[in-house]
Design an enzyme around this catalytic site. Structure first.
Site, PDB file in Angstrom:
ATOM      1  N   PRO A  51      -8.342   3.530   2.346  1.00  0.00           N
ATOM      2  CG  PRO A  51      -8.121   3.085   4.779  1.00  0.00           C
ATOM      3  CD  PRO A  51      -8.796   4.111   3.718  1.00  0.00           C
ATOM      4  CE  LYS A  81      -2.226   0.002  -7.254  1.00  0.00           C
ATOM      5  NZ  LYS A  81      -1.641   0.889  -6.654  1.00  0.00           N
TER       6      LYS A  81
END
Ligand code: NAD
Length: 295
Positions: free
Chosen positions: A66, A171
């Site tokens: 995560p 990103k």
């Protein structure tokens, strides 16, 4: 490099690990939630009892976790994996995390003679299932070339962005831009609707004009304008508002480190956070259209 350990088989990790099995790799995987391994085992993957068990005899370790703290804990903590890995092992972290954590893990790995790359992905759960993800890699070119055939079993576009951490930064830049494009597109379409325009006609016009962008091309945020979009499915599936907010938080960190001015990113963050606080965090991010529609 046929033995791969895969840590973190959630929404993304599970289909990615399955694609590696389909490509002929021997994959041993671990997730804190045992149930997450069901599909992977059914596809021919091997279940590990712990992260340490997964990396025994692994030549490559891939993680899909995560957030940064999970990645740091997995590799760098006192009982972390780095100390268990053989010299020359390749570690690929595909989680979306802050670049500083990626650099810290990369530095620790280098001291132990372990190759490390950060390789976050774009393309979402459907891209993970179809094996069409984009991998945005930070790390030495030699490590990138070593990882490329493995990443090609899970993705279609494999980019080298620069040194360790660069994959995460690239990103972050992309997703900040995406948030701005989606919010801007929803805003323009709602203003058109309030002035009597048909959203499909307006979308077609802007698609062939200078406002053309990703949201208009393949991800229209207005229900029933473009088939197959989350907007036509009550904003279910796709890329969650909560994940967009996580990525905008990472963008704040990047901007703070570099002293970059990101007024558009900040504004998008205000909108998406307010939208999440109104109970929409688990909807697809194109549901930001409802923010305009309801106000
Ligand atoms: P997820 O929450 O579905 O999966 C994460 C998995 O990691 C969970 O199954 C959890 O049990 C496991 N995990 C956590 N700590 C662990 C540990 N120490 N050891 C073993 N397993 C552990 O999340 P996801 O949607 O698969 O996303 C994973 C990463 O990919 C995130 O960084 C996310 O930002 C990024 N990402 C997600 C998407 C998307 O559309 N879901 C798209 C691009 C990137």
């Amino acid at each position: 490099m046929n033995n791969i350990a895969f840590i973190g088989l959630g929404n993304m990790g599970s289909p990615m690990a399955i694609n590696l099995v389909k490509a002929g790799y021997r994959v041993k995987a671990f997730d804190l939630i045992t149930d997450s391994l069901k599909d992977f085992v059914a596809a021919g993957g091997e279940k590990a009892d712990s992260a340490i068990d997964a990396v025994r005899s692994a030549e490559v370790v891939i993680s899909m976790l995560p957030a940064g703290e999970h990645v740091y804990e997995l590799y760098n903590s006192d009982n972390g994996l780095l100390a268990q890995l053989p010299n020359g092992c390749l570690v690929i972290d595909s989680s979306t995390i802050d670049a500083n954590t990626a650099r810290q893990v990369g530095e620790s790995a280098a001291k132990l003679g372990i190759d490390f790359i950060d390789a976050p992905v774009s393309g979402g759960v459907s891209g993970a299932i179809q094996g069409t993800l984009s991998f945005i890699v930070g790390g030495e070119l030699g490590c990138f070339n070593r990882a490329k055939p493995i990443l090609e079993a899970m993705g279609k576009n494999i980019f080298h962005a620069g040194n360790i951490g660069s994959g995460q930064i690239a990103k972050t830049c992309n997703n900040m831009l995406l948030s701005v494009l989606m919010a801007g597109t929803a805003e323009a379409l709602q203003m058109g609707i309030e002035n009597g325009l048909d959203p499909k006609a307006l979308s077609d016009i802007m698609l062939k004009s200078s406002g053309r962008n990703f949201a208009l091309e393949i991800y229209n945020p207005v229900p029933n304008v473009m088939s197959g979009t989350p907007a036509c499915n009550n904003y279910k599936g796709g890329f969650m508002v909560d994940l967009m907010n996580k990525d905008l938080g990472l963008a704040f960190g990047v901007a703070q480190d570099s002293g970059s001015n990101i007024p558009m990113g900040k504004q998008a963050s205000v909108l998406f956070n307010e939208h999440a606080n109104n109970g929409n965090g688990r909807l697809d991010f194109s549901s930001i259209f409802q923010y305009y529609n309801n106000n």
